[in-house]
Each structure stands twice: as C-alpha cells, then as structure tokens.
Design a protein around this motif. Structure first.
Motif, mmCIF file in Angstrom:
data_model
loop_
_atom_site.group_PDB
_atom_site.id
_atom_site.type_symbol
_atom_site.label_atom_id
_atom_site.label_comp_id
_atom_site.label_asym_id
_atom_site.label_seq_id
_atom_site.Cartn_x
_atom_site.Cartn_y
_atom_site.Cartn_z
ATOM 1 N N LEU B 27 -6.209 55.976 140.567
ATOM 2 C CA LEU B 27 -7.523 56.006 141.217
ATOM 3 C C LEU B 27 -7.493 55.404 142.619
ATOM 4 O O LEU B 27 -8.350 55.712 143.441
ATOM 5 C CB LEU B 27 -8.575 55.302 140.351
ATOM 6 C CG LEU B 27 -8.923 55.996 139.029
ATOM 7 C CD1 LEU B 27 -9.962 55.190 138.251
ATOM 8 C CD2 LEU B 27 -9.441 57.424 139.264
ATOM 9 N N SER B 28 -6.485 54.572 142.894
ATOM 10 C CA SER B 28 -6.391 54.016 144.249
ATOM 11 C C SER B 28 -6.070 55.118 145.256
ATOM 12 O O SER B 28 -6.298 54.972 146.444
ATOM 13 C CB SER B 28 -5.335 52.907 144.304
ATOM 14 O OG SER B 28 -4.048 53.458 144.133
ATOM 15 N N ARG B 73 -13.850 56.348 139.760
ATOM 16 C CA ARG B 73 -13.294 55.808 141.009
ATOM 17 C C ARG B 73 -13.252 54.281 140.958
ATOM 18 O O ARG B 73 -13.994 53.653 140.204
ATOM 19 C CB ARG B 73 -14.073 56.300 142.228
ATOM 20 C CG ARG B 73 -15.542 55.973 142.210
ATOM 21 C CD ARG B 73 -16.280 56.627 143.380
ATOM 22 N NE ARG B 73 -17.710 56.533 143.151
ATOM 23 C CZ ARG B 73 -18.433 55.431 143.355
ATOM 24 N NH1 ARG B 73 -17.859 54.351 143.831
ATOM 25 N NH2 ARG B 73 -19.726 55.415 143.099
ATOM 26 N N ILE B 74 -12.380 53.710 141.783
ATOM 27 C CA ILE B 74 -12.215 52.252 141.842
ATOM 28 C C ILE B 74 -13.462 51.603 142.438
ATOM 29 O O ILE B 74 -14.085 52.175 143.331
ATOM 30 C CB ILE B 74 -10.988 51.903 142.734
ATOM 31 C CG1 ILE B 74 -9.697 52.087 141.943
ATOM 32 C CG2 ILE B 74 -11.071 50.499 143.292
ATOM 33 C CD1 ILE B 74 -8.485 51.501 142.615
ATOM 34 N N SER B 76 -13.860 48.802 144.732
ATOM 35 C CA SER B 76 -12.971 47.915 145.488
ATOM 36 C C SER B 76 -13.562 46.505 145.596
ATOM 37 O O SER B 76 -12.820 45.534 145.685
ATOM 38 C CB SER B 76 -12.592 48.500 146.841
ATOM 39 O OG SER B 76 -13.572 48.299 147.788
#
Lengths: 124, 124
Positions: B27-28, B73-74, B76
């Motif tokens: 996902l990164s 998704r990440i 962050s």
C-alpha cells in the motif's frame, strides 16, 4: 531476510503491550535494574521480568548481570531499525502524493471535468 | 490517554505480522483493492480480508467501499504517530549519551593541574 522479518515480528509484538512500552519509556531516561522497572507497577517482579525477557528477545533492550541485579538498557540501534521500517513506507506513500500533486499541477484545466479522475494507473 | 495507549497496542500488534507488513508495504506504493492485496499470497481472500480488518482497526490503513470492491490505502498520519513514539524514546536515550559525553569531556585530566584545585576556602 526471514530472520530480519522474525526480528521485526518480535519487536512489534514487544511494543504492542502498554507495560512493555512503559518499561521502554523508563529506560529511555537511563538504565535500570528489573526491581527499579517493577516499582511503578502492581504486577509481580516475575511478571515484569517476563516483560523484560520479551523486550530482550526482540532486541529492543539489552540486559547485563551485575552482581545480584540485572541492568537493562535500550538498544537505540534496534529501535531505529523499527522506526526506519515505518518511515520508509510512509515516505514512499507521501512521495507518491507529491508526484500526484505535480501531475495534477501540470494537468491542463481541460481535464478537470474528467469523470475518471481517480488513481487507475496503479500497478500492482 | 488510555485510548491512545489502546491505539498503540493495536498498531504495534497489527505490525507484528509479516503478511500485514507485506500489505502495508504494497500500500505504500499506492492504494489497492483487497483482491489485489491477496494476489501475492497463498492465503485465502478471507484470510487477507481479516489481515486488512486488523490493519484498519489499528488505524494504520483506511478502506472505502467502491462499488463491489474495497479500496485500501495507508494512513500516513497514523504511521507517523507510531514512528514518533519510537523516535522520541530513542532521541531521549541518545541525548542522555550526548550529555554524558559532555560531562566526561569536562572531567578531563587537564583540570588536575589547575592552580585553584584543592583549597578554595569554601568549606566552613
């Protein structure tokens, strides 16, 4: 590679417990014996010793026998390796956004109304 | 405070598994559906979905239903909070070493020959 992965498994597992994070927190202010580490907790000495052993097996702390006590201290290299793993993934993700930002800036307003504006060009 | 601690428990627990770290790694590089995430693994879709749910509960990733798929998704910010926790402890420990270094430097033998070393008349 597998060994490195196991090390990360153990480090993250060690960090997933509030008492163990409390011990690491205390050790960030200086080395301590297991008895000193046990003081703020209602848990038994044996329970704290077990937490210390989990932290030691993960590599996040090192301990050394000194006479009748066991001195514990943080291994800042090991902590940094764990931080690094997270930081690399986050930065990769954030740089993806930066690239996306540049692409959008370079995108002419003609495309602004495009109905397929999501991220479909993604390779998996 | 307790809530923050639980969040860290869950985040570190989520990170303690190689498959979940593999998912985060993927996902990164960009968002992906659960099916896309499952591709490199021999595990069933259901098993991967379970890993995704652990990651989502920890806050490290967010997911969104898009038609018949679930895009992941990440987050962050969440990854950064975990990094921050580690980084603060490491820096505290390292600054302790820096202070120790300064103390040792000031304790150099040069002072031994200082003219006002022994009797400074301060004792009463």
């Amino acid at each position: 590679m597998v060994e490195y992965s196991n090390q990360l498994d153990m480090a993250f597992h060690a960090l997933s417990d509030a008492t163990r994070r409390g011990i690491l927190d205390r050790l960030s202010r200086g080395p301590a014996s297991v008895s000193e580490l046990a003081k703020p907790y209602e848990s038994s000495f044996a329970a704290i010793l077990q937490h210390v052993q989990v932290l030691e097996a993960s590599g996040l702390i090192v301990t050394e026998k000194r006479g009748r006590t066991r001195e514990c201290r943080i291994s800042s290299n090991a902590v940094q390796r764990v931080e690094q793993w997270l930081s690399e993934r986050r930065q990769l993700w954030e740089s993806r956004f930066d690239r996306l930002g540049i692409l959008l800036e370079n995108d002419s307003p003609v495309d602004a109304g495009s109905p397929h504006s999501e991220t479909n060009g993604d390779k998996s």
